[in-house]
Design a protein around this motif. Structure first.
Motif, PDB file in Angstrom:
ATOM      1  N   THR A  10       0.835  -1.215   0.000  1.00 32.76           N
ATOM      2  CA  THR A  10       0.000   0.000   0.000  1.00 32.76           C
ATOM      3  C   THR A  10       0.867   1.262   0.000  1.00 32.76           C
ATOM      4  O   THR A  10       0.609   2.211  -0.754  1.00 32.76           O
ATOM      5  CB  THR A  10      -0.923   0.006   1.232  1.00 32.76           C
ATOM      6  OG1 THR A  10      -1.735  -1.163   1.194  1.00 32.76           O
ATOM      7  CG2 THR A  10      -1.801   1.235   1.270  1.00 32.76           C
ATOM      8  N   ILE A  11       1.900   1.235   0.847  1.00 32.69           N
ATOM      9  CA  ILE A  11       2.781   2.410   0.921  1.00 32.69           C
ATOM     10  C   ILE A  11       3.461   2.648  -0.437  1.00 32.69           C
ATOM     11  O   ILE A  11       3.555   3.785  -0.903  1.00 32.69           O
ATOM     12  CB  ILE A  11       3.865   2.202   2.016  1.00 32.69           C
ATOM     13  CG1 ILE A  11       3.219   1.969   3.382  1.00 32.69           C
ATOM     14  CG2 ILE A  11       4.854   3.362   2.042  1.00 32.69           C
ATOM     15  CD1 ILE A  11       2.596   3.173   4.010  1.00 32.69           C
ATOM     16  N   MET A  13       2.362   1.793  -3.379  1.00 35.69           N
ATOM     17  CA  MET A  13       1.374   2.294  -4.347  1.00 35.69           C
ATOM     18  C   MET A  13       1.200   3.808  -4.219  1.00 35.69           C
ATOM     19  O   MET A  13       1.098   4.519  -5.214  1.00 35.69           O
ATOM     20  CB  MET A  13       0.011   1.641  -4.097  1.00 35.69           C
ATOM     21  CG  MET A  13      -0.104   0.209  -4.535  1.00 35.69           C
ATOM     22  SD  MET A  13      -1.788  -0.341  -4.120  1.00 35.69           S
ATOM     23  CE  MET A  13      -1.706  -2.049  -4.561  1.00 35.69           C
ATOM     24  N   ILE A  14       1.161   4.284  -2.991  1.00 34.22           N
ATOM     25  CA  ILE A  14       0.935   5.724  -2.780  1.00 34.22           C
ATOM     26  C   ILE A  14       2.214   6.519  -3.046  1.00 34.22           C
ATOM     27  O   ILE A  14       2.189   7.552  -3.709  1.00 34.22           O
ATOM     28  CB  ILE A  14       0.417   5.988  -1.342  1.00 34.22           C
ATOM     29  CG1 ILE A  14      -0.933   5.292  -1.140  1.00 34.22           C
ATOM     30  CG2 ILE A  14       0.312   7.482  -1.068  1.00 34.22           C
ATOM     31  CD1 ILE A  14      -1.427   5.277   0.280  1.00 34.22           C
ATOM     32  N   ARG A  15       3.340   5.998  -2.541  1.00 36.72           N
ATOM     33  CA  ARG A  15       4.616   6.713  -2.624  1.00 36.72           C
ATOM     34  C   ARG A  15       5.169   6.766  -4.042  1.00 36.72           C
ATOM     35  O   ARG A  15       5.632   7.798  -4.513  1.00 36.72           O
ATOM     36  CB  ARG A  15       5.642   5.978  -1.766  1.00 36.72           C
ATOM     37  CG  ARG A  15       6.295   6.803  -0.674  1.00 36.72           C
ATOM     38  CD  ARG A  15       7.040   5.861   0.250  1.00 36.72           C
ATOM     39  NE  ARG A  15       8.264   5.385  -0.367  1.00 36.72           N
ATOM     40  CZ  ARG A  15       9.477   5.656   0.094  1.00 36.72           C
ATOM     41  NH1 ARG A  15       9.622   6.430   1.143  1.00 36.72           N
ATOM     42  NH2 ARG A  15      10.536   5.162  -0.467  1.00 36.72           N
ATOM     43  N   LEU A  19      -0.888   6.271  -6.523  1.00 34.36           N
ATOM     44  CA  LEU A  19      -2.258   5.899  -6.148  1.00 34.36           C
ATOM     45  C   LEU A  19      -2.901   7.080  -5.420  1.00 34.36           C
ATOM     46  O   LEU A  19      -2.321   7.644  -4.494  1.00 34.36           O
ATOM     47  CB  LEU A  19      -2.256   4.664  -5.235  1.00 34.36           C
ATOM     48  CG  LEU A  19      -3.643   4.259  -4.706  1.00 34.36           C
ATOM     49  CD1 LEU A  19      -4.569   3.838  -5.828  1.00 34.36           C
ATOM     50  CD2 LEU A  19      -3.531   3.126  -3.696  1.00 34.36           C
TER      51      LEU A  19
ATOM     52  N   ARG B  76       5.278   7.449   7.807  1.00 41.31           N
ATOM     53  CA  ARG B  76       3.879   7.718   7.482  1.00 41.31           C
ATOM     54  C   ARG B  76       2.978   7.187   8.581  1.00 41.31           C
ATOM     55  O   ARG B  76       3.233   6.103   9.101  1.00 41.31           O
ATOM     56  CB  ARG B  76       3.492   7.052   6.166  1.00 41.31           C
ATOM     57  CG  ARG B  76       4.044   7.812   4.995  1.00 41.31           C
ATOM     58  CD  ARG B  76       3.867   7.087   3.700  1.00 41.31           C
ATOM     59  NE  ARG B  76       4.684   7.781   2.719  1.00 41.31           N
ATOM     60  CZ  ARG B  76       4.211   8.376   1.628  1.00 41.31           C
ATOM     61  NH1 ARG B  76       2.931   8.329   1.348  1.00 41.31           N
ATOM     62  NH2 ARG B  76       5.017   9.013   0.804  1.00 41.31           N
ATOM     63  N   MET B  78      -0.963   6.261   9.163  1.00 38.20           N
ATOM     64  CA  MET B  78      -2.222   6.093   8.444  1.00 38.20           C
ATOM     65  C   MET B  78      -3.178   5.245   9.262  1.00 38.20           C
ATOM     66  O   MET B  78      -2.768   4.265   9.877  1.00 38.20           O
ATOM     67  CB  MET B  78      -1.958   5.415   7.086  1.00 38.20           C
ATOM     68  CG  MET B  78      -1.081   6.255   6.155  1.00 38.20           C
ATOM     69  SD  MET B  78      -0.188   5.279   4.915  1.00 38.20           S
ATOM     70  CE  MET B  78      -1.499   4.854   3.802  1.00 38.20           C
ATOM     71  N   PHE B  83      -5.556  -0.153   5.253  1.00 34.96           N
ATOM     72  CA  PHE B  83      -4.902  -1.451   4.978  1.00 34.96           C
ATOM     73  C   PHE B  83      -5.929  -2.584   5.082  1.00 34.96           C
ATOM     74  O   PHE B  83      -5.922  -3.502   4.269  1.00 34.96           O
ATOM     75  CB  PHE B  83      -3.748  -1.672   5.946  1.00 34.96           C
ATOM     76  CG  PHE B  83      -2.735  -0.570   5.897  1.00 34.96           C
ATOM     77  CD1 PHE B  83      -1.817  -0.511   4.857  1.00 34.96           C
ATOM     78  CD2 PHE B  83      -2.724   0.436   6.860  1.00 34.96           C
ATOM     79  CE1 PHE B  83      -0.895   0.520   4.794  1.00 34.96           C
ATOM     80  CE2 PHE B  83      -1.807   1.464   6.799  1.00 34.96           C
ATOM     81  CZ  PHE B  83      -0.891   1.518   5.764  1.00 34.96           C
ATOM     82  N   MET B  86      -8.024  -2.604   1.893  1.00 38.21           N
ATOM     83  CA  MET B  86      -7.346  -3.053   0.674  1.00 38.21           C
ATOM     84  C   MET B  86      -7.011  -4.536   0.689  1.00 38.21           C
ATOM     85  O   MET B  86      -7.033  -5.180  -0.349  1.00 38.21           O
ATOM     86  CB  MET B  86      -6.038  -2.293   0.498  1.00 38.21           C
ATOM     87  CG  MET B  86      -6.182  -0.995  -0.192  1.00 38.21           C
ATOM     88  SD  MET B  86      -4.583  -0.224  -0.360  1.00 38.21           S
ATOM     89  CE  MET B  86      -4.299  -0.393  -2.083  1.00 38.21           C
ATOM     90  N   HIS B  87      -6.669  -5.061   1.841  1.00 41.76           N
ATOM     91  CA  HIS B  87      -6.076  -6.400   1.868  1.00 41.76           C
ATOM     92  C   HIS B  87      -6.936  -7.463   2.526  1.00 41.76           C
ATOM     93  O   HIS B  87      -6.535  -8.608   2.606  1.00 41.76           O
ATOM     94  CB  HIS B  87      -4.699  -6.329   2.525  1.00 41.76           C
ATOM     95  CG  HIS B  87      -3.773  -5.386   1.817  1.00 41.76           C
ATOM     96  ND1 HIS B  87      -3.240  -5.676   0.578  1.00 41.76           N
ATOM     97  CD2 HIS B  87      -3.349  -4.134   2.126  1.00 41.76           C
ATOM     98  CE1 HIS B  87      -2.490  -4.645   0.187  1.00 41.76           C
ATOM     99  NE2 HIS B  87      -2.548  -3.697   1.107  1.00 41.76           N
TER     100      HIS B  87
END
Lengths: 452, 89
Positions: A10-11, A13-15, A19, B76, B78, B83, B86-87
């Motif tokens: 996820t990180i 994808m954004i970084r 995304l 970061r 969040m 998460f 998404m997963h």
């Protein structure tokens, strides 16, 4: 605890893969603003919009901070203005457009859509006046977006509207000639216009929608391109599976933001639009996805098949991730807003004809295409008619957003800036379509529209 | 609410110490932590409970992310739900 690999994915994808949530769009009904006094109408419209969306930008910024995902655009869509201001003349509609622009600026949203008319079967007086006011309205405002639905599978094609829209596009280009004809970038001609589309310039708040609603458009071409690159030289079944899985993840983020935004604003959640919307930034390109599938340049033979696979897999992956899907939902191919498309068009590989074929298998249509400024209104109308036919016959949405850039010709390019990007001027056929366009009347609805 | 704190960057001494002391300073309770070093790159993931946070979420997030900037790593913060969404199906 969550899986480390998932979190890092996820990180990444954004970084690294851009995304983001492309837009959170609040739809607002303006039916309760109708008045026979133009001044009162304008005041009510401004009040209703600023009151309903007063916290939109603030809530989106809170969501960005909480979830760590950028929300690129905050926007408003409103009831088609031709219905709200049906008694107005051209000047009245321009005045109302200014009011919409003022409300958008006060709220800090970048676009407001719905300066629109639905004329697939014919014109009301209001629709006629609104359409004729579009060039001036787009030239005196900054954030107002306009759309006109000229056809539907049920109604067929209103060819008088198609002819007039060619003239309106040309006039919009002329009135914004000092800004590379940018008025045309805010004007879309549709077939089968969706009533809940959150994307601009074609967003409007349909007549069957609730008083206010939140619709979200997701994005993520960079994420899909990276997943395909990683998958390597796999067969098509594996490729489709790879895209579905990544589309699911992208859409789940959209669903989360849509439901949270709706909750915090106290507004119903409408739909998530399953879209791959590119930007001119590096690594945020739909063309790059197609090229990663094994095409040397987007636009070469095989491009339509690649796009068909992509578009279908995005929908299949996305639909399970969202409670309600709507809007345009599919891959977008706006030329000037996609770095790979720009390069392909500049090299001459991606042509207007290939783009038209591509629109038969993906979302929207001929989008953000710059053509020579001396292209005739009839040729613009004929381009619109071709594209609209694809939508009508295939029971899908198609649209045209074309910019005949005043004073420019093939070999030159145009710079719109920001998300609208830049584009080479693409050649059109010089042979006339004049007599065809001036026949007038309607092209009947296709036989398969009779489903009952 | 729980948040996921990720710390990614070139490996160096004191990264865990700095991130965890920043969490303690603002009243965030670390409930789980894992870290790996992959080819010189350091990746740490912390799950933190923010029920007793002594500031609003944004202040905590900005301070932690700024602390990352001072260390030369990318931090970061969040909400865990992004998460989960998404997963997990």
């Amino acid at each position: 605890m969550l899986n480390t690999t998932d979190i890092l994915e996820t990180i990444r994808m954004i970084r690294e893969e851009n995304l983001d949530i492309r837009t959170v769009t609040m739809g607002i009904s303006l039916f309760d603003c109708i008045s026979d006094d133009p001044e009162r109408l304008c005041a009510r419209v401004y009040d209703k919009i600023t009151r309903s969306a007063g916290r939109l930008v603030q809530v989106c910024e809170q969501l960005e901070a909480t979830y760590g995902i950028p929300i690129v655009n905050k926007r408003i869509s409103v009831t088609p203005i031709s219905l709200v201001g049906s008694g107005l003349d051209e000047g009245g509609f321009v005045r109302l457009a200014r009011e919409l622009d003022r409300a958008a600026k006060a709220l800090g949203v970048n676009f407001i859509g719905g300066f629109s008319a639905l004329v697939q079967k014919g014109f009301t007086k209001g629709a006629d006046a609104l359409i004729r006011s579009i060039p001036e309205a787009l030239s005196v405002t900054e954030r107002v977006c306009s759309s006109v639905n000229v056809a539907s599978t049920k109604a067929g094609i209103n060819m008088d509207a198609v002819r007039i829209m060619g003239e309106v596009v040309k006039e919009s280009a002329y009135l914004t000639r000092d800004r590379d004809s940018i008025g045309c970038a805010k004007l879309v001609v549709f077939a089968n216009i969706p009533e809940d589309n959150p994307f601009m310039a074609g967003a409007m708040h349909g007549i069957g929608e609730p008083d206010t609603v939140i619709n979200v458009g997701v994005s993520g071409p960079g994420v899909v391109a990276a997943a395909i690159r990683e998958a390597g030289q796999c067969d098509f079944s594996t490729l489709a599976e790879t895209i579905k899985k990544i589309a699911f993840k992208i859409t789940r983020v959209g669903q989360l933001i849509a439901s949270e935004a709706a909750k915090r604003l106290g507004v119903p959640y409408g739909i998530v639009d399953l879209s791959l919307a590119p930007t001119p930034a590096a690594g945020d390109s739909v063309a790059e996805i197609l090229e990663n599938m094994g095409l040397e340049v987007c636009g070469t033979h095989g491009t339509t098949a690649a796009l068909a696979l992509l578009n279908d897999a995005v929908k299949k992956g996305g639909v399970m991730a969202s409670g309600h899907v709507g809007g345009l939902s599919g891959a977008f191919i706006p030329v000037s807003e996609d770095r790979g498309m720009i390069a392909a068009a500049e090299s001459g590989v991606l042509t207007l004809e290939k783009l038209e074929a591509m629109t038969a298998v993906c979302s929207v249509g001929l989008d953000m295409i710059a053509v020579p400024g001396d292209t005739s209104a009839e040729t613009i109308s004929a381009i619109i008619a071709d594209e609209i036919s694809i939508g009508v016959v295939n029971t899908k949405t198609t649209a045209v957003r074309i910019i005949p850039v005043y004073g420019k010709g093939v070999g030159e390019s145009v710079e719109f800036g920001g998300l609208l990007g830049h584009a080479p001027i693409m050649p059109t056929h010089r042979e006339s379509s004049f007599d065809f366009i001036h026949r007038g009347g309607r092209i009947p609805a296709p036989i398969h529209s009779l489903k009952n | 609410m729980k948040a996921v704190v990720t710390v990614i960057g070139r490996d160096k001494k004191g990264i865990i110490a700095a991130a965890s002391s920043e969490c303690a300073k603002w009243g965030a309770n670390i409930v789980d932590i894992s870290q790996t070093v992959m080819s010189e790159y350091f990746a740490m993931i912390m799950l933190v409970e923010l029920g007793e946070l002594e500031s609003d979420f944004r202040t905590f997030k900005e301070n932690l992310e700024n602390a990352g900037g001072a260390l030369g790593v990318d931090i970061r913060v969040m909400h865990e739900d992004i998460f989960n969404s998404m997963h997990r199906i």
